[in-house]
Design a protein around this motif. Sequence first.
Motif, short mmCIF file in Angstrom:
data_model
loop_
_atom_site.label_atom_id
_atom_site.label_comp_id
_atom_site.label_asym_id
_atom_site.label_seq_id
_atom_site.Cartn_x
_atom_site.Cartn_y
_atom_site.Cartn_z
N GLU A 295 0.81 -1.20 0.00
CA GLU A 295 0.00 0.00 0.00
C GLU A 295 0.86 1.27 0.00
N LYS B 258 -4.62 1.57 -1.00
CA LYS B 258 -4.23 0.79 -2.16
C LYS B 258 -3.71 1.68 -3.28
N ARG C 262 -0.34 -7.43 4.14
CA ARG C 262 -0.23 -6.11 3.52
C ARG C 262 0.78 -5.26 4.28
N ASN D 137 3.26 -1.33 3.84
CA ASN D 137 3.00 0.05 3.44
C ASN D 137 4.27 0.78 3.06
#
Length: 517
Positions: free
Chosen positions: A329, A334, A370, A372
């Motif tokens: 991300e 996203k 996920r 970042n």
Amino acid sequence: MKRTLVIAPGPTANGDLHLGHLAGPFLAADVCARYARAAGRDVLFGTGVHFTQNYIVTTARRLGVQPEDLRVRSAGQVEETLAAAGIRPDGFVRFGDRYVKTVRHFFERLHSAGKLRLQAVRFPYAPRTGEYLTDAYVRGGCPVCLADGCAGLCENCGHWIASGDLIGPRSTLDPDDPVELREEQVLVLPLEDHREALVEYFARQSATMRPRLAQMIEEILSRPLPDYPVTLPIAWGIPAPFPEVAGQVIYADAETIAWSMHCTALAAEHRGAVLAADDELWFSDAGAEVVYFFGSDAGFAFAVVGAAMLLALGGYVLPGHFVTNEFYELDHDKFSTSRGHVVTGRELAAEVPRDLIRFYLASTSPDFQRTNFTREALEQVTGARLVRPWNRVADKVATWTGRGPLAVSERSRAAAGLMLNRFAAAYDVRRFSLTSVAFTLSEQLARLDRWEVGPDDAGDFCHEVEVFLRCAGPVLIDLAGEAFPDPAIPAAPRAADTAPVTRITPVRLPRLAETGQ
């Protein structure tokens, strides 16, 4: 020596690569291939672009350009971005007559072997335009996890969604158009026919599959496997060469194995091989191991359907490993080209040394969940964990250059062997992990940074610094390349066929610049 075919399946040719792409399969595949090659293995690394998904049509319509122009432009952008990040494939797939011939020949073999079946399949249909709506042309709820998205591969759960199974389908071409379901005769691959072989195959793979792929495989094998369409009643794609489905195209997501075979053939030819056919390296008796790197949402197409097609034809090697990743991300949202929420690899490489980019993307790689990206974190992490400690280590080595050969002790040879083993464990394809590579790199560099070097252990220090930098070379490609033109990674000092290192002549090592310099 068994040849390793490293494949990072190409993105859809509807735009450039952003950092989410790079942090996922592409950097991982490049690092894996570089390490294996430096360790003396025979490796071919291929990637490219996928030109036949109808996402190209919807993106081109949004941008006001022709789909053919968009896919050509996107291929050039992807190549440039890979180069900017130091990702160096041997083969790169582009759209052309040879690719079309490879795809058609692959499916003609399946067809002539009786592995495809003509079957009525439900599709969303727009009566106003007379168009069937598949994949990018239609959105709705996933019948497995309820997430909203397009038909095809669900980004949320990884299951394949038949267009006709979407909950509340609606057209993406014109959201106001009414949509109904209609049946059309298409060719399908009955996956259930290969259940027993697939169950056996994935049982062997289970020990090395990452959690989300393993969960998806377990879920789909717990129920009847679908009849997977090989042709679609739409206009965009490679025309299907079968009279019973005249006017249809080959389903883009069914091209996975043909695309991969073409990809590895291009890689082999780039390295000087002469092949009789694009599938030559995939024959069982060729002795190759296939390793895939892709996002978890591509698992059904490449792992399940791909394996089923290879089993249906017989005589081919099945993929040995699937290394998957989750989403990456940007500022906790996203990546989205359509919303302008994106950073491309080329943009960042114009401002930041690519070794720092590669190290930070490895440190934050979405191996299992996920992760970042922020520009502030990149500067902080690379400065504190890489640039400043490395420059201090390089300065220490510099104080011992020009003094002739220095002695290396047995203790240092053993320590170097342990360091090699820790890096090898992170690079090994069975447990490959970019975050583990970056962690090992940071920890070993911090150990060297803490070392108070004196005349009695200067040789040991310089020896372990060299071993460290060679091991870090698949990530820190520019730093290691400047220091050591020969990219080989030394064998473990305790290996029977390796002469022990007893003396070392220190050389001046390059320094790293911080992101703002």
